[in-house]
Design a protein around this motif. Structure first.
Motif, PDB file in Angstrom:
ATOM      1  N   ALA A 139       0.824  -1.218   0.000  1.00  0.00           N
ATOM      2  CA  ALA A 139       0.000   0.000   0.000  1.00  0.00           C
ATOM      3  C   ALA A 139       0.855   1.263   0.000  1.00  0.00           C
ATOM      4  CB  ALA A 139      -0.947  -0.007   1.188  1.00  0.00           C
ATOM      5  N   ALA A 140       2.063   1.194   0.541  1.00  0.00           N
ATOM      6  CA  ALA A 140       2.936   2.372   0.593  1.00  0.00           C
ATOM      7  C   ALA A 140       3.352   2.822  -0.806  1.00  0.00           C
ATOM      8  CB  ALA A 140       4.172   2.071   1.433  1.00  0.00           C
ATOM      9  N   ALA A 141       3.356   1.893  -1.758  1.00  0.00           N
ATOM     10  CA  ALA A 141       3.782   2.224  -3.116  1.00  0.00           C
ATOM     11  C   ALA A 141       2.603   2.521  -4.041  1.00  0.00           C
ATOM     12  CB  ALA A 141       4.600   1.079  -3.693  1.00  0.00           C
ATOM     13  N   MET A 142       1.412   2.501  -3.495  1.00  0.00           N
ATOM     14  CA  MET A 142       0.230   2.697  -4.335  1.00  0.00           C
ATOM     15  C   MET A 142      -0.301   4.110  -4.178  1.00  0.00           C
ATOM     16  SD  MET A 142      -1.494  -1.012  -3.737  1.00  0.00           S
ATOM     17  CE  MET A 142      -2.748  -0.803  -4.960  1.00  0.00           C
ATOM     18  N   THR A 143      -0.841   4.628  -5.251  1.00  0.00           N
ATOM     19  CA  THR A 143      -1.394   5.975  -5.255  1.00  0.00           C
ATOM     20  C   THR A 143      -2.739   6.011  -4.546  1.00  0.00           C
ATOM     21  OG1 THR A 143      -0.332   6.308  -7.384  1.00  0.00           O
ATOM     22  CG2 THR A 143      -1.987   7.917  -6.739  1.00  0.00           C
ATOM     23  N   TYR A 144      -3.516   4.968  -4.733  1.00  0.00           N
ATOM     24  CA  TYR A 144      -4.853   4.937  -4.141  1.00  0.00           C
ATOM     25  C   TYR A 144      -5.174   3.509  -3.709  1.00  0.00           C
ATOM     26  CZ  TYR A 144      -9.937   4.856  -3.758  1.00  0.00           C
ATOM     27  OH  TYR A 144     -11.210   4.673  -3.302  1.00  0.00           O
ATOM     28  N   VAL A 145      -5.743   3.387  -2.531  1.00  0.00           N
ATOM     29  CA  VAL A 145      -6.223   2.110  -2.029  1.00  0.00           C
ATOM     30  C   VAL A 145      -7.653   2.321  -1.558  1.00  0.00           C
ATOM     31  CG1 VAL A 145      -5.929   0.292  -0.303  1.00  0.00           C
ATOM     32  CG2 VAL A 145      -3.913   1.390  -1.298  1.00  0.00           C
ATOM     33  N   SER A 146      -8.558   1.599  -2.152  1.00  0.00           N
ATOM     34  CA  SER A 146      -9.977   1.719  -1.814  1.00  0.00           C
ATOM     35  C   SER A 146     -10.225   1.226  -0.391  1.00  0.00           C
ATOM     36  CB  SER A 146     -10.804   0.874  -2.789  1.00  0.00           C
ATOM     37  OG  SER A 146     -12.134   0.758  -2.334  1.00  0.00           O
ATOM     38  N   PRO A 147     -11.168   1.853   0.298  1.00  0.00           N
ATOM     39  CA  PRO A 147     -11.520   1.356   1.633  1.00  0.00           C
ATOM     40  C   PRO A 147     -12.063  -0.077   1.589  1.00  0.00           C
ATOM     41  CG  PRO A 147     -12.501   3.508   1.231  1.00  0.00           C
ATOM     42  CD  PRO A 147     -11.875   3.064  -0.046  1.00  0.00           C
ATOM     43  N   ASP A 148     -12.546  -0.490   0.421  1.00  0.00           N
ATOM     44  CA  ASP A 148     -13.079  -1.842   0.267  1.00  0.00           C
ATOM     45  C   ASP A 148     -12.002  -2.868  -0.070  1.00  0.00           C
ATOM     46  OD1 ASP A 148     -15.620  -0.764   0.671  1.00  0.00           O
ATOM     47  OD2 ASP A 148     -15.938  -0.436  -1.473  1.00  0.00           O
ATOM     48  N   ALA A 149     -10.775  -2.422  -0.282  1.00  0.00           N
ATOM     49  CA  ALA A 149      -9.689  -3.324  -0.654  1.00  0.00           C
ATOM     50  C   ALA A 149      -9.364  -4.265   0.506  1.00  0.00           C
ATOM     51  CB  ALA A 149      -8.454  -2.524  -1.042  1.00  0.00           C
ATOM     52  N   ASN A 150      -8.827  -5.422   0.168  1.00  0.00           N
ATOM     53  CA  ASN A 150      -8.465  -6.419   1.182  1.00  0.00           C
ATOM     54  C   ASN A 150      -7.114  -6.079   1.792  1.00  0.00           C
ATOM     55  OD1 ASN A 150     -10.736  -8.023   0.690  1.00  0.00           O
ATOM     56  ND2 ASN A 150      -9.713  -9.093  -0.981  1.00  0.00           N
ATOM     57  N   ASP A 151      -7.138  -5.646   3.041  1.00  0.00           N
ATOM     58  CA  ASP A 151      -5.891  -5.373   3.766  1.00  0.00           C
ATOM     59  C   ASP A 151      -5.475  -6.670   4.452  1.00  0.00           C
ATOM     60  OD1 ASP A 151      -3.749  -4.460   5.194  1.00  0.00           O
ATOM     61  OD2 ASP A 151      -4.866  -2.998   6.383  1.00  0.00           O
ATOM     62  N   VAL A 152      -4.414  -7.275   3.961  1.00  0.00           N
ATOM     63  CA  VAL A 152      -3.946  -8.537   4.535  1.00  0.00           C
ATOM     64  C   VAL A 152      -2.836  -8.322   5.567  1.00  0.00           C
ATOM     65  CG1 VAL A 152      -4.670  -9.913   2.552  1.00  0.00           C
ATOM     66  CG2 VAL A 152      -2.363  -8.980   2.621  1.00  0.00           C
ATOM     67  N   THR A 153      -2.585  -7.078   5.915  1.00  0.00           N
ATOM     68  CA  THR A 153      -1.562  -6.781   6.926  1.00  0.00           C
ATOM     69  C   THR A 153      -1.807  -7.558   8.212  1.00  0.00           C
ATOM     70  OG1 THR A 153      -1.241  -4.581   5.960  1.00  0.00           O
ATOM     71  CG2 THR A 153      -0.373  -4.925   8.179  1.00  0.00           C
ATOM     72  N   PRO A 154      -3.044  -7.601   8.730  1.00  0.00           N
ATOM     73  CA  PRO A 154      -3.268  -8.378   9.960  1.00  0.00           C
ATOM     74  C   PRO A 154      -2.930  -9.871   9.801  1.00  0.00           C
ATOM     75  CG  PRO A 154      -5.125  -6.917   9.566  1.00  0.00           C
ATOM     76  CD  PRO A 154      -4.249  -6.872   8.346  1.00  0.00           C
ATOM     77  N   LEU A 155      -3.202 -10.434   8.634  1.00  0.00           N
ATOM     78  CA  LEU A 155      -2.877 -11.842   8.404  1.00  0.00           C
ATOM     79  C   LEU A 155      -1.355 -12.055   8.381  1.00  0.00           C
ATOM     80  CD1 LEU A 155      -5.470 -12.651   5.568  1.00  0.00           C
ATOM     81  CD2 LEU A 155      -5.623 -13.260   7.995  1.00  0.00           C
ATOM     82  N   VAL A 156      -0.637 -11.124   7.766  1.00  0.00           N
ATOM     83  CA  VAL A 156       0.818 -11.227   7.721  1.00  0.00           C
ATOM     84  C   VAL A 156       1.398 -11.031   9.115  1.00  0.00           C
ATOM     85  CG1 VAL A 156       2.940 -10.285   6.706  1.00  0.00           C
ATOM     86  CG2 VAL A 156       0.894 -10.507   5.297  1.00  0.00           C
ATOM     87  N   LYS A 157       0.836 -10.098   9.888  1.00  0.00           N
ATOM     88  CA  LYS A 157       1.292  -9.906  11.270  1.00  0.00           C
ATOM     89  C   LYS A 157       1.121 -11.194  12.048  1.00  0.00           C
ATOM     90  CE  LYS A 157       0.374  -5.001  12.037  1.00  0.00           C
ATOM     91  NZ  LYS A 157      -0.424  -4.062  12.839  1.00  0.00           N
ATOM     92  N   LYS A 158      -0.001 -11.836  11.878  1.00  0.00           N
ATOM     93  CA  LYS A 158      -0.263 -13.090  12.579  1.00  0.00           C
ATOM     94  C   LYS A 158       0.771 -14.143  12.172  1.00  0.00           C
ATOM     95  CE  LYS A 158      -3.897 -16.469  13.455  1.00  0.00           C
ATOM     96  NZ  LYS A 158      -5.256 -16.915  13.103  1.00  0.00           N
ATOM     97  N   GLU A 159       1.057 -14.212  10.889  1.00  0.00           N
ATOM     98  CA  GLU A 159       2.048 -15.162  10.376  1.00  0.00           C
ATOM     99  C   GLU A 159       3.432 -14.885  10.965  1.00  0.00           C
ATOM    100  OE1 GLU A 159       3.723 -18.300   8.407  1.00  0.00           O
ATOM    101  OE2 GLU A 159       1.583 -17.874   8.544  1.00  0.00           O
ATOM    102  N   LEU A 160       3.751 -13.604  11.173  1.00  0.00           N
ATOM    103  CA  LEU A 160       5.038 -13.200  11.746  1.00  0.00           C
ATOM    104  C   LEU A 160       5.058 -13.283  13.279  1.00  0.00           C
ATOM    105  CD1 LEU A 160       5.798 -10.113   9.488  1.00  0.00           C
ATOM    106  CD2 LEU A 160       7.064 -12.275   9.526  1.00  0.00           C
ATOM    107  N   GLY A 161       3.899 -13.510  13.866  1.00  0.00           N
ATOM    108  CA  GLY A 161       3.836 -13.557  15.335  1.00  0.00           C
ATOM    109  C   GLY A 161       3.809 -12.191  15.972  1.00  0.00           C
ATOM    110  N   ILE A 162       3.370 -11.181  15.213  1.00  0.00           N
ATOM    111  CA  ILE A 162       3.283  -9.806  15.720  1.00  0.00           C
ATOM    112  C   ILE A 162       1.845  -9.547  16.153  1.00  0.00           C
ATOM    113  CG2 ILE A 162       3.492  -7.360  15.123  1.00  0.00           C
ATOM    114  CD1 ILE A 162       5.499  -8.204  12.950  1.00  0.00           C
TER     115      ILE A 162
END
Length: 163
Positions: A139-162
């Motif tokens: 998302a940091a490299a994108m110009t626009y991210v829709s509020p409806d877009a799938n944010d998988v950050t929480p899933l990756v955090k879980k995978e990393l144990g964060i």
């Protein structure tokens, strides 16, 4: 021919809809990774060592320069030339040291960060594979991210144990 066009018209929208896209916030992930703190501590130690050495070199140059300025009027021309050459060489060594230190610091930072980014990439891949994502963008490299877009950050955090 009409059958092929009709078939493509029916199949193509299904293929596009079958794709699944997500995004992560890599900066947020990186900031929360425990390895980041270890990298920062190592970098702080290295930079402190270089800063100490640079300060010592600069102090030595300053002392020699002050001594030269104070005694310049009473020096023989040959001694004056030797001292000026010595000061010039010291300044050149200092500048070379600063340049080398910057390169070394940059190289060390890349070396220390590579495994952290690799770990993050592996976690993104695991999440992408497990959840059938076609693409996961940063998302940091994108110009626009829709509020409806799938944010998988929480899933990756879980995978990393964060948390």
């Amino acid at each position: 021919m009409k059958k092929i066009i009709v078939t493509l018209a029916l199949v193509l929208p299904l293929a596009v809809n079958a794709q699944k896209f997500g995004h992560i916030n890599s900066q947020e992930l990186f900031q929360q990774m425990p390895e980041r703190t270890q990298v920062q501590q190592k970098m702080d130690t290295l930079m402190s060592q270089y800063e100490t050495q640079m300060a010592n070199m600069q102090e030595e140059i300053n002392k020699k320069f002050v001594d030269y300025k104070q005694n310049q009027a009473t020096m023989a021309d040959a001694i004056k030339q030797v001292r000026e050459q010595e000061l010039t060489e010291m300044q050149q060594r200092y500048e070379l040291f600063v340049q080398t230190a910057q390169q070394d610091i940059q190289k060390k930072q890349q070396e220390l960060l590579a495994p952290v980014y690799e770990k993050m990439q592996k976690a993104v891949k695991v999440v992408g594979d497990a959840n059938n994502y076609t693409y996961i963008f940063d998302a940091a490299a994108m110009t626009y991210v829709s509020p409806d877009a799938n944010d998988v950050t929480p899933l990756v955090k879980k995978e990393l144990g964060i948390k």
